[in-house]
Design a protein around this motif. Sequence first.
Motif, PDB file in Angstrom:
ATOM      1  N   ASP A 147      86.222  44.879  80.580  1.00  0.00           N
ATOM      2  CA  ASP A 147      86.244  43.948  79.452  1.00  0.00           C
ATOM      3  C   ASP A 147      87.551  44.069  78.672  1.00  0.00           C
ATOM      4  OD1 ASP A 147      83.777  42.926  80.046  1.00  0.00           O
ATOM      5  OD2 ASP A 147      82.689  44.248  78.678  1.00  0.00           O
ATOM      6  N   ASP A 148      88.005  45.280  78.489  1.00  0.00           N
ATOM      7  CA  ASP A 148      89.281  45.504  77.809  1.00  0.00           C
ATOM      8  C   ASP A 148      90.419  44.887  78.619  1.00  0.00           C
ATOM      9  OD1 ASP A 148      91.194  46.498  76.025  1.00  0.00           O
ATOM     10  OD2 ASP A 148      91.376  48.382  77.128  1.00  0.00           O
ATOM     11  N   THR A 151      90.395  41.064  78.187  1.00  0.00           N
ATOM     12  CA  THR A 151      90.959  40.655  76.898  1.00  0.00           C
ATOM     13  C   THR A 151      92.480  40.732  76.922  1.00  0.00           C
ATOM     14  OG1 THR A 151      88.992  41.403  75.706  1.00  0.00           O
ATOM     15  CG2 THR A 151      91.018  41.160  74.427  1.00  0.00           C
ATOM     16  N   ARG A 152      93.013  41.793  77.522  1.00  0.00           N
ATOM     17  CA  ARG A 152      94.467  41.935  77.613  1.00  0.00           C
ATOM     18  C   ARG A 152      95.077  40.881  78.541  1.00  0.00           C
ATOM     19  NH1 ARG A 152      96.206  46.781  75.381  1.00  0.00           N
ATOM     20  NH2 ARG A 152      94.554  48.280  74.882  1.00  0.00           N
ATOM     21  N   ASP A 155      95.203  37.748  76.446  1.00  0.00           N
ATOM     22  CA  ASP A 155      96.253  37.911  75.445  1.00  0.00           C
ATOM     23  C   ASP A 155      97.625  37.736  76.090  1.00  0.00           C
ATOM     24  OD1 ASP A 155      97.085  38.473  72.787  1.00  0.00           O
ATOM     25  OD2 ASP A 155      97.589  40.512  73.384  1.00  0.00           O
ATOM     26  N   GLN A 202      86.425  36.922  71.642  1.00  0.00           N
ATOM     27  CA  GLN A 202      87.190  38.150  71.794  1.00  0.00           C
ATOM     28  C   GLN A 202      88.372  38.132  70.818  1.00  0.00           C
ATOM     29  OE1 GLN A 202      86.658  35.834  74.240  1.00  0.00           O
ATOM     30  NE2 GLN A 202      85.972  36.791  76.141  1.00  0.00           N
ATOM     31  N   ILE A 204      91.776  38.109  70.500  1.00  0.00           N
ATOM     32  CA  ILE A 204      92.969  37.842  71.297  1.00  0.00           C
ATOM     33  C   ILE A 204      94.086  37.496  70.310  1.00  0.00           C
ATOM     34  CG2 ILE A 204      93.970  36.423  73.133  1.00  0.00           C
ATOM     35  CD1 ILE A 204      91.067  35.814  74.012  1.00  0.00           C
TER      36      ILE A 204
END
Length: 320
Positions: A147-148, A151-152, A155, A202, A204
């Motif tokens: 999940d991390d 998100t990255r 982004d 999220q 972002i």
Amino acid sequence: MGGQAVPRYSQIVAELRRRIETGELAPGDRVPSTREITRQWGVAMATATKVLSELRREGMVLAVPGVGTVVAAPSRPVRATRPPAPAHPGGPSAAPLVQASLTLGRIVGAAVAVADTEGLAAVSMRRVAAELDVATMSLYRHVADKDDLLTRMMDGVMAEHPLPADPPEGWREAVELAARQLWDLFRRHAWLAPALSVTRPQIIVSALPYSEWILATLHAHGLDLQSAFTAHLMLLNYARGIAVNLETEREAEAHSGLDSEEWMDTQEPALLAVLRTGRFPALSRLATAGYDFDLDALFEFGLQRLLDGLAPLLDESSAG
């Protein structure tokens, strides 16, 4: 008595199988599409579809999103070949140097590349580690979990295409610019729209300027912040709602080996049979005239109608 005639699709399967087995078509090479098969062998679309389905069942070919149906490798999926790593003078003990070169940027870049070419479902910590030739556990020094990582990824791709420093003066032009840029991002990265959540958003950071842009623009032209943010969510979810079709279409193409146009061709006889009943005269006239389905045109049409709906609210706010 003569033997039973071999079905036409079996003859075509045999010919393509021969080309693959003799190396005329090598692993990774495209095989004829359903449309090409219909032209080359003069068969119906349904027969061409059956040909590719049989070859996939035998493991001779596989569908690669954005590429088409290609010859499968004998023992593993087709993927770009990677040159062997040069021998290090330090020998096996030098392996930690490879781990030391691992960075967050490389991890995110590899994950985005996998998602762009094969879809979000193909992204896993193990797969990204394999792409980078590192141990899976080494990724966890840079990202907490999948999940991390996701998100990255979001982004990262949004940061690559920032909004301009100076927005247009008119509210409509400014909103159009932001909405079209978001649509372009969804087009570039088909996985991005389904990855974004509206109900559980999220954090972002690179997406916040988009929210700020719409919010500030509409508020500056007289809309209260609550209404402006609601309008922002409406526009975001509109673009996202159309864009989710990009990823589902890629998945469908991967499973079927047919692009959307080829798939529609296989459905046409059944649709025409229904329309011939006379129950749907308007649809019958449309089918006769033809309809050019285009997601970009659909997005633009809906965007303009949404902005038309916002215009009276802004006019009233400004007048007040």
